[in-house]
Design an enzyme around this catalytic site. Structure first.
Site, PDB file in Angstrom:
ATOM      1  N   SER A  72       0.831  -1.227  -0.011  1.00  0.00           N
ATOM      2  CA  SER A  72      -0.025   0.098  -0.059  1.00  0.00           C
ATOM      3  C   SER A  72       0.894   0.952  -0.009  1.00  0.00           C
ATOM      4  CB  SER A  72      -1.020   0.204   1.045  1.00  0.00           C
ATOM      5  OG  SER A  72      -1.750  -1.176   1.273  1.00  0.00           O
ATOM      6  N   THR A  75       4.077   4.917  -3.342  1.00  0.00           N
ATOM      7  CA  THR A  75       5.219   4.169  -4.221  1.00  0.00           C
ATOM      8  C   THR A  75       4.622   2.748  -4.737  1.00  0.00           C
ATOM      9  OG1 THR A  75       6.899   4.771  -2.423  1.00  0.00           O
ATOM     10  CG2 THR A  75       7.848   3.454  -4.167  1.00  0.00           C
ATOM     11  N   ASP A 130       6.246  -3.876  -1.314  1.00  0.00           N
ATOM     12  CA  ASP A 130       5.733  -2.781  -0.497  1.00  0.00           C
ATOM     13  C   ASP A 130       6.643  -1.723  -0.319  1.00  0.00           C
ATOM     14  OD1 ASP A 130       3.929  -1.479   0.821  1.00  0.00           O
ATOM     15  OD2 ASP A 130       3.551  -3.002   2.417  1.00  0.00           O
ATOM     16  N   ALA A 132       7.752   1.662   2.495  1.00  0.00           N
ATOM     17  CA  ALA A 132       8.027   1.641   3.853  1.00  0.00           C
ATOM     18  C   ALA A 132       8.439   3.175   4.436  1.00  0.00           C
ATOM     19  CB  ALA A 132       9.336   1.105   4.356  1.00  0.00           C
ATOM     20  N   LYS A 143       6.588   0.998   9.190  1.00  0.00           N
ATOM     21  CA  LYS A 143       5.321   0.828   8.277  1.00  0.00           C
ATOM     22  C   LYS A 143       3.938   1.215   8.947  1.00  0.00           C
ATOM     23  CE  LYS A 143       4.831  -2.255   5.194  1.00  0.00           C
ATOM     24  NZ  LYS A 143       4.492  -1.334   4.182  1.00  0.00           N
ATOM     25  N   GLY A 146       0.240   4.908   6.732  1.00  0.00           N
ATOM     26  CA  GLY A 146      -1.066   5.290   5.875  1.00  0.00           C
ATOM     27  C   GLY A 146      -2.119   4.338   6.442  1.00  0.00           C
ATOM     28  N   GLU A 152      -0.767  -5.522   5.710  1.00  0.00           N
ATOM     29  CA  GLU A 152       0.295  -5.611   4.981  1.00  0.00           C
ATOM     30  C   GLU A 152       1.206  -6.746   5.694  1.00  0.00           C
ATOM     31  OE1 GLU A 152       1.049  -0.889   3.760  1.00  0.00           O
ATOM     32  OE2 GLU A 152       1.871  -1.632   5.777  1.00  0.00           O
ATOM     33  N   LYS A 170      13.720   7.718   2.628  1.00  0.00           N
ATOM     34  CA  LYS A 170      13.101   6.960   3.792  1.00  0.00           C
ATOM     35  C   LYS A 170      14.214   6.049   4.493  1.00  0.00           C
ATOM     36  CE  LYS A 170       8.885   7.719   3.082  1.00  0.00           C
ATOM     37  NZ  LYS A 170       8.834   8.664   1.698  1.00  0.00           N
TER      38      LYS A 170
END
Length: 280
Positions: A72, A75, A130, A132, A143, A146, A152, A170
């Protein structure tokens, strides 16, 4: 004595008006320049995210990949776009099945006409991709910025390999250098106060309920739970594996946003247009 001053007095309103207009124009120009700078920064970050996503997808989603887990966040959008491009434009990956980790991921899969899967039928995932919020030097991830951390982590746990894609902001040597909003923790609504107090008692820092910006009250996750953001003590040495296990054991905690010993490789899109790879 007053007559010589009259032309000057008559001109004052015009001069004042011109000065006001000039000041206003300068303010508008400065404001516009500020917006342009923000837009440029945003575009630069998006380009870095896209570069990391394309590189990771091309290396890890191959003809042998049957089931891919979709994470999610912003990115991941570029990763799904790349998978769809290879399916529909290049004619590859025709049989690939995509398992979402959130409602957002589900919509991305459907919007790109990819085959939607689920853990009931596809519990063995070849690779999970995914983003991060932060990645430290030991590949420990934060994580959940969001709010999708529980799903996840479930999808990631079903994958043979977890691959992280992110932009250069990040990456950090230790957690908390770049991400200052705390470690997200998903909790049962009735337990958010006891959980908050217990975390602060055990590990210090400050834990707070995440409140919605566009609605009254707290954020509610896809699972109907609340989120606590734990702002741990800066520069304090934590054993994140032990911290993760201890918080998970607190009654009412559904899951933490600490992903320890899960990702095997991280692709960072850099500001200079290159991709930096970090291995476990």
């Amino acid at each position: 004595m007053l007559k010589p001053l009259l032309p000057l007095c008559r001109g004052l309103p015009q001069l004042i008006s011109l000065g006001f207009k000039s000041s206003t124009i300068n303010q508008r120009n400065n404001s516009t320049a500020g917006c342009k700078n923000k837009m440029t920064d945003k575009i630069a970050l998006d380009a870095a995210k896209k570069l990391a996503a394309i590189t990771a997808v091309d290396q890890w989603v191959t003809e042998e990949t049957k089931v891919v887990g979709i994470g999610s966040g912003s990115t991941v959008v570029f990763a799904v776009e790349r998978i769809a491009e290879r399916v529909w434009k290049d004619g590859a990956l025709a049989d690939i099945i995509c398992v979402p980790s959130s409602y957002q991921a589900r919509l991305l899969i459907l919007d790109h006409n990819l085959t939607l899967g689920d853990l009931d039928r596809h519990s063995k995932i070849d690779v999970y991709i995914d983003g991060a919020d932060e990645v430290d030097n030991a590949m420990v991830l934060i994580k959940g910025g969001g709010g999708c951390l529980l799903q996840e982590k479930i999808v990631a746990s079903c994958a043979k390999k977890m691959i992280v894609i992110a932009d250069y902001t990040k990456k950090s040597l230790r957690l908390g250098e770049q991400w200052c909003r705390g470690i997200p923790i998903e909790v049962s609504p009735q337990a958010h106060v006891p959980v908050k107090l217990k975390i602060e008692e055990l590990f210090g820092g400050h834990a707070e309920l995440r409140v919605a910006l566009m609605k009254a009250g707290p954020i509610v996750t896809d699972n109907g739970n609340f989120l606590i953001d734990w702002k741990f003590v800066a520069k304090r040495e934590y054993n994140w594996d032990e911290v993760n296990r201890a918080i998970t054991m607190i009654p009412g905690v559904m899951e933490t946003g600490l992903f320890v010993d899960m990702a095997i490789k991280c692709y960072f899109g850099m500001a200079d247009g290159t991709v930096k790879v970090q291995n476990k």
